[in-house]
Design a protein around this motif. Sequence first.
Motif, PDB file in Angstrom:
ATOM      1  N   GLU A 163       0.834  -1.200   0.000  1.00  0.00           N
ATOM      2  CA  GLU A 163       0.000   0.000   0.000  1.00  0.00           C
ATOM      3  C   GLU A 163       0.871   1.253   0.000  1.00  0.00           C
ATOM      4  OE1 GLU A 163      -4.077  -0.487   2.408  1.00  0.00           O
ATOM      5  OE2 GLU A 163      -2.362  -1.255   3.532  1.00  0.00           O
ATOM      6  N   ARG A 164       1.883   1.237   0.878  1.00  0.00           N
ATOM      7  CA  ARG A 164       2.782   2.390   0.980  1.00  0.00           C
ATOM      8  C   ARG A 164       3.537   2.591  -0.340  1.00  0.00           C
ATOM      9  NH1 ARG A 164       4.748   1.094   5.409  1.00  0.00           N
ATOM     10  NH2 ARG A 164       3.578   2.561   6.684  1.00  0.00           N
ATOM     11  N   ALA A 165       3.989   1.500  -0.955  1.00  0.00           N
ATOM     12  CA  ALA A 165       4.741   1.591  -2.199  1.00  0.00           C
ATOM     13  C   ALA A 165       3.893   2.186  -3.324  1.00  0.00           C
ATOM     14  CB  ALA A 165       5.252   0.199  -2.597  1.00  0.00           C
ATOM     15  N   LYS A 166       2.663   1.741  -3.461  1.00  0.00           N
ATOM     16  CA  LYS A 166       1.788   2.276  -4.507  1.00  0.00           C
ATOM     17  C   LYS A 166       1.502   3.755  -4.268  1.00  0.00           C
ATOM     18  CE  LYS A 166       0.140   0.071  -7.378  1.00  0.00           C
ATOM     19  NZ  LYS A 166       0.639  -0.271  -8.742  1.00  0.00           N
ATOM     20  N   GLN A 180      12.855  11.427  -7.698  1.00  0.00           N
ATOM     21  CA  GLN A 180      12.954  10.689  -6.443  1.00  0.00           C
ATOM     22  C   GLN A 180      13.738  11.480  -5.393  1.00  0.00           C
ATOM     23  OE1 GLN A 180      14.155   6.559  -6.734  1.00  0.00           O
ATOM     24  NE2 GLN A 180      13.336   6.391  -8.800  1.00  0.00           N
ATOM     25  N   LYS A 181      14.776  12.161  -5.832  1.00  0.00           N
ATOM     26  CA  LYS A 181      15.613  12.907  -4.887  1.00  0.00           C
ATOM     27  C   LYS A 181      14.811  13.992  -4.170  1.00  0.00           C
ATOM     28  CE  LYS A 181      19.955  15.506  -4.527  1.00  0.00           C
ATOM     29  NZ  LYS A 181      21.145  15.993  -5.279  1.00  0.00           N
ATOM     30  N   THR A 182      13.995  14.717  -4.934  1.00  0.00           N
ATOM     31  CA  THR A 182      13.162  15.765  -4.343  1.00  0.00           C
ATOM     32  C   THR A 182      12.176  15.179  -3.356  1.00  0.00           C
ATOM     33  OG1 THR A 182      13.344  17.096  -6.356  1.00  0.00           O
ATOM     34  CG2 THR A 182      11.547  17.632  -4.860  1.00  0.00           C
ATOM     35  N   MET A 183      11.547  14.074  -3.741  1.00  0.00           N
ATOM     36  CA  MET A 183      10.573  13.432  -2.860  1.00  0.00           C
ATOM     37  C   MET A 183      11.237  12.929  -1.587  1.00  0.00           C
ATOM     38  SD  MET A 183       7.930  10.343  -3.763  1.00  0.00           S
ATOM     39  CE  MET A 183       6.991   9.495  -2.479  1.00  0.00           C
ATOM     40  N   ALA A 184      12.410  12.315  -1.716  1.00  0.00           N
ATOM     41  CA  ALA A 184      13.124  11.809  -0.535  1.00  0.00           C
ATOM     42  C   ALA A 184      13.463  12.943   0.411  1.00  0.00           C
ATOM     43  CB  ALA A 184      14.396  11.077  -0.973  1.00  0.00           C
ATOM     44  N   GLN A 185      13.851  14.074  -0.122  1.00  0.00           N
ATOM     45  CA  GLN A 185      14.174  15.224   0.718  1.00  0.00           C
ATOM     46  C   GLN A 185      12.946  15.733   1.456  1.00  0.00           C
ATOM     47  OE1 GLN A 185      15.911  17.843  -2.213  1.00  0.00           O
ATOM     48  NE2 GLN A 185      18.001  17.118  -1.831  1.00  0.00           N
ATOM     49  N   ARG A 186      11.808  15.795   0.761  1.00  0.00           N
ATOM     50  CA  ARG A 186      10.580  16.273   1.398  1.00  0.00           C
ATOM     51  C   ARG A 186      10.081  15.322   2.472  1.00  0.00           C
ATOM     52  NH1 ARG A 186       8.737  21.045   1.708  1.00  0.00           N
ATOM     53  NH2 ARG A 186       6.575  20.665   1.149  1.00  0.00           N
ATOM     54  N   LEU A 187      10.280  14.027   2.239  1.00  0.00           N
ATOM     55  CA  LEU A 187       9.845  13.024   3.226  1.00  0.00           C
ATOM     56  C   LEU A 187      10.905  12.781   4.298  1.00  0.00           C
ATOM     57  CD1 LEU A 187       8.109  10.300   1.031  1.00  0.00           C
ATOM     58  CD2 LEU A 187       7.088  12.259   2.187  1.00  0.00           C
ATOM     59  N   GLN A 188      12.106  13.336   4.081  1.00  0.00           N
ATOM     60  CA  GLN A 188      13.230  13.164   5.003  1.00  0.00           C
ATOM     61  C   GLN A 188      13.596  11.684   5.166  1.00  0.00           C
ATOM     62  OE1 GLN A 188      12.531  15.313   8.663  1.00  0.00           O
ATOM     63  NE2 GLN A 188      12.234  17.259   7.616  1.00  0.00           N
ATOM     64  N   VAL A 189      13.739  11.030   4.006  1.00  0.00           N
ATOM     65  CA  VAL A 189      14.193   9.636   3.961  1.00  0.00           C
ATOM     66  C   VAL A 189      15.331   9.565   2.956  1.00  0.00           C
ATOM     67  CG1 VAL A 189      11.920   8.712   4.567  1.00  0.00           C
ATOM     68  CG2 VAL A 189      12.538   8.991   2.152  1.00  0.00           C
ATOM     69  N   SER A 190      16.072   8.462   2.960  1.00  0.00           N
ATOM     70  CA  SER A 190      17.166   8.302   2.013  1.00  0.00           C
ATOM     71  C   SER A 190      16.616   7.925   0.637  1.00  0.00           C
ATOM     72  CB  SER A 190      18.146   7.234   2.490  1.00  0.00           C
ATOM     73  OG  SER A 190      17.573   5.945   2.374  1.00  0.00           O
ATOM     74  N   GLU A 191      17.354   8.275  -0.409  1.00  0.00           N
ATOM     75  CA  GLU A 191      16.943   7.919  -1.763  1.00  0.00           C
ATOM     76  C   GLU A 191      16.911   6.405  -1.946  1.00  0.00           C
ATOM     77  OE1 GLU A 191      18.313  10.242  -5.249  1.00  0.00           O
ATOM     78  OE2 GLU A 191      19.540  11.319  -3.783  1.00  0.00           O
ATOM     79  N   ALA A 192      17.873   5.716  -1.327  1.00  0.00           N
ATOM     80  CA  ALA A 192      17.926   4.254  -1.449  1.00  0.00           C
ATOM     81  C   ALA A 192      16.684   3.616  -0.841  1.00  0.00           C
ATOM     82  CB  ALA A 192      19.186   3.717  -0.777  1.00  0.00           C
ATOM     83  N   LEU A 198       9.663   2.136  -4.400  1.00  0.00           N
ATOM     84  CA  LEU A 198       9.202   2.409  -5.758  1.00  0.00           C
ATOM     85  C   LEU A 198       9.346   1.168  -6.640  1.00  0.00           C
ATOM     86  CD1 LEU A 198      10.566   6.029  -6.295  1.00  0.00           C
ATOM     87  CD2 LEU A 198       8.232   5.306  -5.726  1.00  0.00           C
ATOM     88  N   PHE A 199      10.389   0.364  -6.406  1.00  0.00           N
ATOM     89  CA  PHE A 199      10.516  -0.885  -7.158  1.00  0.00           C
ATOM     90  C   PHE A 199       9.402  -1.860  -6.763  1.00  0.00           C
ATOM     91  CE2 PHE A 199      11.915  -5.282  -7.563  1.00  0.00           C
ATOM     92  CZ  PHE A 199      12.192  -5.323  -8.925  1.00  0.00           C
ATOM     93  N   LEU A 200       9.086  -1.928  -5.485  1.00  0.00           N
ATOM     94  CA  LEU A 200       8.005  -2.797  -5.024  1.00  0.00           C
ATOM     95  C   LEU A 200       6.705  -2.451  -5.740  1.00  0.00           C
ATOM     96  CD1 LEU A 200       6.519  -4.760  -3.151  1.00  0.00           C
ATOM     97  CD2 LEU A 200       6.590  -3.016  -1.362  1.00  0.00           C
ATOM     98  N   ALA A 201       6.448  -1.161  -5.938  1.00  0.00           N
ATOM     99  CA  ALA A 201       5.216  -0.737  -6.611  1.00  0.00           C
ATOM    100  C   ALA A 201       5.179  -1.175  -8.075  1.00  0.00           C
ATOM    101  CB  ALA A 201       5.081   0.779  -6.523  1.00  0.00           C
TER     102      ALA A 201
END
Length: 337
Positions: A163-166, A180-192, A198-201
């Motif tokens: 659910e989270r991946a989708k 992805q980089k912008t989104m990771a920064q906004r969510l404060q998570v690593s790109e990896a 995102l691959f799971l989705a």
Amino acid sequence: MTKKHDAIFDAVLSGIGTTEPSTKKDRGAGRFLKRGNAIGDKLNGEVDEKTLHWVDPARCKMWERHNRDYELLTPENCADLIEGIQQQNRQEFPAVVRRLQGEEDFDYEVICGARRHFAITWLRANNYPQFKYLIEVRDMSDEEAFRLADIENRDRADISDYERAKDYAAAVKLYYGGKQKTMAQRLQVSEAWLSRYLFLAKLPDEIVAAFPSSNDIKELHARALKPFLAQPKAREEMLSRADWLASMRAAGATSYGMPWNDAVKVVAELKKAGQGHAPKKAPAKERKHRYTAQGTSFSMERLDKAREITLKFDRDASVEDLRRLMEKFFLDHKEGL
């Protein structure tokens, strides 16, 4: 100074310089002081008061970008929440909603609080019509709503990885221009970390259908299948096996101990199908080199993968000749050793 401030000031001073026991009047002044301080904090901007509302859940609908699949909610997987509301005789924590305009059937859309909405709705339909849905109304953009829902639900065990991946896969396109980089920064998570979800989705529909439920698919399962899905022949075999698993489950098959209802065994079965066509490691190459100097011979045999080196030289070779040849050998192969 206003009369309100005078009263607050008098209440503060009233207890100073006396050792007499508190009277009812003193306690009243204390209560007034507490109330006055609260008013003062609010005026100073130190307290952010929230207005909560009790509403009919039927007047609320899920935000279309809500990160939980409402259709998967049941009295069984919401039993803990339903029981808690019954015990407390109310919903304890408000859902976060946005106000809707121009819709006849709904007044609010739910950003956070799908399980609470389901629990109250179920209770009202099952002999508890007195319960209402507790909400906090906020004004926010879609991107802000997405981040709020993610923060609230990121560590919740009842939100599945899939659910989270989708949700992330849709959000990166809708709010972050596919970056992805912008989104990771906004969510404060690593790109990896984000990349793995995102691959799971992106798992093929056939692979998803092979599992008992999409809620059973973990990020680590996708990680285990990724190397095989990258190889065309292995991917083809895995998709074929996934179709077979899904069809057997649909038929109610339970024989031979096959993994109809076990996600871990489904992953093992899919990997097994792909392993026969995974790229094989190239055999170790043997390379031979020969060096000579003034009649002294020196040869080397090397197996690249095993890192095995055999040195051969003449029995009567001088130490000086061997030293020069060894130096030449290491100079020629310093990058490959």
